[in-house]
Design a protein around this motif. Structure first.
Motif, PDB file in Angstrom:
ATOM      1  N   UNK A  51       0.801  -1.233   0.000  1.00 38.06           N
ATOM      2  CA  UNK A  51       0.000   0.000   0.000  1.00 38.06           C
ATOM      3  C   UNK A  51       0.830   1.279   0.000  1.00 38.06           C
ATOM      4  N   UNK A  52       2.128   1.184  -0.265  1.00 35.96           N
ATOM      5  CA  UNK A  52       2.976   2.370  -0.345  1.00 35.96           C
ATOM      6  C   UNK A  52       3.516   2.489  -1.769  1.00 35.96           C
ATOM      7  N   UNK A  53       3.488   3.690  -2.353  1.00 35.65           N
ATOM      8  CA  UNK A  53       4.025   3.865  -3.707  1.00 35.65           C
ATOM      9  C   UNK A  53       5.555   3.972  -3.682  1.00 35.65           C
ATOM     10  N   UNK A  54       6.178   3.340  -4.658  1.00 36.07           N
ATOM     11  CA  UNK A  54       7.636   3.394  -4.802  1.00 36.07           C
ATOM     12  C   UNK A  54       7.965   3.711  -6.251  1.00 36.07           C
ATOM     13  N   UNK A  55       8.970   4.552  -6.445  1.00 31.82           N
ATOM     14  CA  UNK A  55       9.495   4.823  -7.779  1.00 31.82           C
ATOM     15  C   UNK A  55      10.757   3.982  -7.935  1.00 31.82           C
ATOM     16  N   UNK A  56      10.644   2.890  -8.673  1.00 32.54           N
ATOM     17  CA  UNK A  56      11.754   1.961  -8.832  1.00 32.54           C
ATOM     18  C   UNK A  56      12.297   2.009 -10.253  1.00 32.54           C
ATOM     19  N   UNK A  57      13.599   1.852 -10.368  1.00 33.48           N
ATOM     20  CA  UNK A  57      14.244   1.716 -11.667  1.00 33.48           C
ATOM     21  C   UNK A  57      15.100   0.461 -11.630  1.00 33.48           C
ATOM     22  N   UNK A  58      15.365  -0.075 -12.790  1.00 36.55           N
ATOM     23  CA  UNK A  58      16.186  -1.285 -12.857  1.00 36.55           C
ATOM     24  C   UNK A  58      17.579  -1.011 -12.293  1.00 36.55           C
ATOM     25  N   UNK A  59      18.156   0.110 -12.643  1.00 36.72           N
ATOM     26  CA  UNK A  59      19.493   0.440 -12.132  1.00 36.72           C
ATOM     27  C   UNK A  59      19.470   0.674 -10.624  1.00 36.72           C
ATOM     28  N   UNK A  60      18.381   1.237 -10.120  1.00 38.83           N
ATOM     29  CA  UNK A  60      18.257   1.458  -8.683  1.00 38.83           C
ATOM     30  C   UNK A  60      18.185   0.151  -7.912  1.00 38.83           C
ATOM     31  N   UNK A  61      17.456  -0.818  -8.461  1.00 38.64           N
ATOM     32  CA  UNK A  61      17.365  -2.130  -7.821  1.00 38.64           C
ATOM     33  C   UNK A  61      18.723  -2.820  -7.862  1.00 38.64           C
ATOM     34  N   UNK A  62      19.402  -2.747  -9.003  1.00 42.16           N
ATOM     35  CA  UNK A  62      20.732  -3.344  -9.114  1.00 42.16           C
ATOM     36  C   UNK A  62      21.682  -2.737  -8.087  1.00 42.16           C
ATOM     37  N   UNK A  63      21.626  -1.433  -7.919  1.00 46.54           N
ATOM     38  CA  UNK A  63      22.485  -0.745  -6.953  1.00 46.54           C
ATOM     39  C   UNK A  63      22.133  -1.142  -5.524  1.00 46.54           C
ATOM     40  N   UNK A  64      20.843  -1.246  -5.225  1.00 50.75           N
ATOM     41  CA  UNK A  64      20.412  -1.622  -3.879  1.00 50.75           C
ATOM     42  C   UNK A  64      20.853  -3.036  -3.513  1.00 50.75           C
ATOM     43  N   UNK A  65      20.839  -3.933  -4.481  1.00 47.73           N
ATOM     44  CA  UNK A  65      21.155  -5.330  -4.210  1.00 47.73           C
ATOM     45  C   UNK A  65      22.653  -5.626  -4.309  1.00 47.73           C
ATOM     46  N   UNK A  66      23.439  -4.635  -4.721  1.00 47.54           N
ATOM     47  CA  UNK A  66      24.878  -4.837  -4.830  1.00 47.54           C
ATOM     48  C   UNK A  66      25.452  -5.100  -3.433  1.00 47.54           C
ATOM     49  N   UNK A  67      26.190  -6.175  -3.299  1.00 46.84           N
ATOM     50  CA  UNK A  67      26.813  -6.514  -2.034  1.00 46.84           C
ATOM     51  C   UNK A  67      25.907  -7.264  -1.067  1.00 46.84           C
ATOM     52  N   UNK A  68      24.661  -7.537  -1.453  1.00 43.68           N
ATOM     53  CA  UNK A  68      23.741  -8.280  -0.602  1.00 43.68           C
ATOM     54  C   UNK A  68      23.890  -9.763  -0.920  1.00 43.68           C
ATOM     55  N   UNK A  69      24.162 -10.555   0.104  1.00 43.16           N
ATOM     56  CA  UNK A  69      24.336 -11.994  -0.089  1.00 43.16           C
ATOM     57  C   UNK A  69      22.969 -12.651  -0.190  1.00 43.16           C
ATOM     58  N   UNK A  70      22.737 -13.442  -1.252  1.00 40.40           N
ATOM     59  CA  UNK A  70      21.430 -14.096  -1.396  1.00 40.40           C
ATOM     60  C   UNK A  70      21.197 -15.150  -0.320  1.00 40.40           C
ATOM     61  N   UNK A  71      19.976 -15.176   0.192  1.00 44.01           N
ATOM     62  CA  UNK A  71      19.570 -16.219   1.134  1.00 44.01           C
ATOM     63  C   UNK A  71      19.171 -17.454   0.326  1.00 44.01           C
ATOM     64  N   UNK A  72      19.091 -18.611   0.977  1.00 46.39           N
ATOM     65  CA  UNK A  72      18.641 -19.813   0.243  1.00 46.39           C
ATOM     66  C   UNK A  72      17.222 -19.611  -0.297  1.00 46.39           C
ATOM     67  N   UNK A  73      17.006 -20.037  -1.526  1.00 45.11           N
ATOM     68  CA  UNK A  73      15.709 -19.873  -2.175  1.00 45.11           C
ATOM     69  C   UNK A  73      14.841 -21.081  -1.866  1.00 45.11           C
TER      70      UNK A  73
END
Length: 103
Positions: free
Chosen positions: A7-29
């Motif tokens: 219920x909250x609006x977000x302005x997301x871009x592909x490059x912004x998501x890539x930058x946010x996830x940089x350095x984040x270790x993936x958890x088990x899927x």
């Protein structure tokens, strides 16, 4: 791109998501996942990082929809094993006794 998550609006871009996830270790899927760069992340982990909200506040479907619209590859739930063939009462009793029955 403007999207609504929990219920909250977000302005997301592909490059912004890539930058946010940089350095984040993936958890088990264990469920739905999204491929970002060369890594596969659970969608709830991605949603938590990009929105800074608790994972209980949004659904996986909201994040999958947003990531798909941004052009990321999303994968659904893992396929469940096929159900075992049902045994007839005679076959079940035979299996319990340990003797094979040919019908």
């Amino acid at each position: 791109m403007r999207c609504v998550i929990a219920r909250f609006p977000f302005d997301l871009t592909k490059s912004g998501v890539l930058e946010s996830m940089k350095g984040v270790k993936p958890e088990p899927v264990t469920g739905e996942s999204v491929i970002i760069g060369r890594r596969t992340y659970p969608v709830k982990q991605v949603g938590q990082v990009i929105t800074r909200q608790d994972r209980r506040d949004f659904s996986a479907g909201e994040v999958v929809r947003a990531m798909t619209q941004l052009g990321f590859t999303c994968r659904g739930l893992p396929m469940a094993a096929a159900p075992a063939a049902a045994l007839s009462p005679l076959q079940r009793a035979s299996a319990m006794l340990g003797t094979p029955v040919t019908v």
